[in-house]
Design a protein around this motif. Sequence first.
Motif, mmCIF file in Angstrom:
data_model
loop_
_atom_site.group_PDB
_atom_site.id
_atom_site.type_symbol
_atom_site.label_atom_id
_atom_site.label_comp_id
_atom_site.label_asym_id
_atom_site.label_seq_id
_atom_site.Cartn_x
_atom_site.Cartn_y
_atom_site.Cartn_z
ATOM 1 N N ASN A 67 -3.493 -8.872 1.974
ATOM 2 C CA ASN A 67 -4.349 -9.940 2.492
ATOM 3 C C ASN A 67 -3.601 -11.265 2.550
ATOM 4 O OD1 ASN A 67 -6.575 -11.392 3.358
ATOM 5 N ND2 ASN A 67 -7.910 -10.675 1.762
ATOM 6 N N ILE A 68 -2.839 -11.563 1.509
ATOM 7 C CA ILE A 68 -2.075 -12.812 1.477
ATOM 8 C C ILE A 68 -1.033 -12.823 2.596
ATOM 9 C CG2 ILE A 68 -0.437 -14.183 0.134
ATOM 10 C CD1 ILE A 68 -1.927 -13.223 -2.389
ATOM 11 N N ILE A 107 0.848 -1.204 0.000
ATOM 12 C CA ILE A 107 0.000 0.000 0.000
ATOM 13 C C ILE A 107 0.880 1.249 0.000
ATOM 14 C CG2 ILE A 107 -1.818 1.235 1.243
ATOM 15 C CD1 ILE A 107 -2.706 -1.450 2.386
ATOM 16 N N ILE A 108 1.986 1.225 0.737
ATOM 17 C CA ILE A 108 2.922 2.362 0.720
ATOM 18 C C ILE A 108 3.455 2.580 -0.692
ATOM 19 C CG2 ILE A 108 5.115 3.221 1.612
ATOM 20 C CD1 ILE A 108 4.587 1.516 4.134
ATOM 21 N N LEU A 109 3.806 1.494 -1.377
ATOM 22 C CA LEU A 109 4.291 1.600 -2.752
ATOM 23 C C LEU A 109 3.224 2.181 -3.669
ATOM 24 C CD1 LEU A 109 6.246 -1.777 -3.071
ATOM 25 C CD2 LEU A 109 7.223 0.524 -3.035
ATOM 26 N N TRP A 110 1.959 1.853 -3.421
ATOM 27 C CA TRP A 110 0.873 2.408 -4.234
ATOM 28 C C TRP A 110 0.847 3.928 -4.124
ATOM 29 C CZ3 TRP A 110 -3.462 5.334 -3.175
ATOM 30 C CH2 TRP A 110 -4.407 5.446 -4.206
ATOM 31 N N LEU A 120 5.624 -12.427 -4.064
ATOM 32 C CA LEU A 120 4.427 -11.812 -4.638
ATOM 33 C C LEU A 120 4.782 -10.669 -5.588
ATOM 34 C CD1 LEU A 120 2.056 -11.635 -1.532
ATOM 35 C CD2 LEU A 120 1.827 -13.152 -3.501
ATOM 36 N N MET A 121 5.785 -9.886 -5.217
ATOM 37 C CA MET A 121 6.132 -8.715 -6.023
ATOM 38 C C MET A 121 6.738 -9.093 -7.367
ATOM 39 S SD MET A 121 7.447 -5.932 -3.196
ATOM 40 C CE MET A 121 7.707 -4.696 -4.464
ATOM 41 N N ALA A 136 -6.020 -2.572 -5.993
ATOM 42 C CA ALA A 136 -6.554 -3.923 -5.784
ATOM 43 C C ALA A 136 -5.417 -4.923 -5.597
ATOM 44 C CB ALA A 136 -7.435 -4.327 -6.961
ATOM 45 N N SER A 137 -4.363 -4.772 -6.395
ATOM 46 C CA SER A 137 -3.205 -5.660 -6.278
ATOM 47 C C SER A 137 -2.533 -5.492 -4.916
ATOM 48 C CB SER A 137 -2.209 -5.362 -7.398
ATOM 49 O OG SER A 137 -1.099 -6.227 -7.341
ATOM 50 N N ALA A 138 -2.388 -4.235 -4.463
ATOM 51 C CA ALA A 138 -1.762 -3.972 -3.172
ATOM 52 C C ALA A 138 -2.583 -4.570 -2.026
ATOM 53 C CB ALA A 138 -1.592 -2.465 -2.974
#
Length: 460
Positions: free
Chosen positions: A398-399, A184-187, A234-235, A391-393
Amino acid sequence: MLDAALFLTVMGMFLLGLRRPFIWVLAYLYIDILAPQKIGWTLTPMLPISLIAFLLAFAGWAISDPKAETKFTLRQGILCALLVYCFMTLQWADFPEDAARKWEWVWKALVFAIFLPVTLITRLRIEAAALILVLTAGAIIISAGMKTALGGGGYENLYLFVNDNSNIYESSTLATVSIALIPIILWFTRHGTIFRPDWRVKTFAGLLIFSCLLIPIGTEARTGLLCIGVLGVLMLRDVKNRLMYLLAAGALGLMALPFLPASYYERMATLGAVDSDQSASTRMQVWMWTLDYAAENPLGGGFDAYRSNSFTYQMPVTREEGGALVTEIQEVTDSGRAFHSSFFEMLGEQGWPGLILWLSLHALGLVQMEAIRRRWRDRENLAEQWQAPLASALQFSNIIYLVGAAFQGIAYQPVFLMLIGFQIGLSTYCRKRDSARVEAERKALREARRMAASAKPAMP
């Protein structure tokens, strides 16, 4: 001075909410995460500020927000069902007093997660709520990261704003939250509008991410190391140059090794020696006990049902004797040990119905975020390019939470329930925009047909 600053901050948000009631929602996010009433010692503890913010958030929505477009989603229905079922198990709880104490904060976390999505009706609101969550948790993370960098960390030794080992301030929980917030920070470094992503925002975000990565080191939480590994994998899905990413990640990992304390190596080494680690062995015994308990109590035993567990097991212990390593079998007896897993926490406390509801809640969230990511990722309109990355973040967060939850009893952790609220809010927002777009296209097609019919010459 700190007490006065916290009190004035809270009162300022309450006053600003008189003009913009949504600020009361932000105030509750801030208070529920940071717990300023526990940090302060005179002014902030005087008032029940958490309850006040909770009530104001609902009142602000009821008074000022439009209700015509309010949609109640399937996942909100699941949260409601889980809330009702938790109340039902409270009635037959094995330990009524302990269950009642946990219910005091669980119901509020679930109700707010149900309520939050109905307030996130615009991009600005979604971004503002996410920003408050990141910055509030970031205050704790930055403080803990600085203490770690200065050598003040260690297992159960990292001093935080609140030293009561609850909520986000529990070491393993903070480690999981820290890593889960990184996507989320990266977003915000690419799509933020409240603070435009210039060099200052990107520099702050980089330092905050560095602090997030320090938390698993400062707390020496083994779960944090697993979460970092999961995030790294994931990234790989979204990076453009995967080879460079892998090389950079490997180089940073090698550069960090000399700076890690010896105690960190010793604690992480237990990840590969489960049989000889008493903490890990005890957890496995608790999980086996929970399966047996659920077989006898399929509807669950209510909150804190773990208090009735008792077991004895044998564990190999290696010690040095006369210059040689000797392994002997040691008998360990324990009782009243916590579940140390959200999956088994749900199974033991809420039985199979509760576990199914909880798993469905998260599975649907992962599917919804993937659907948004795929449906919106190739849009060319500038106003439609932030939804897929968010949505991806949220999906990555969540994962990471589910990985951390496998080894911690954080099934009702408020921060992650808030993230579920963000997911539902984003899904509802995107669905409304898609519906409006389809309706606009249909209207344009009908208008074109009408114009074509009116321009057609009449037959002689």
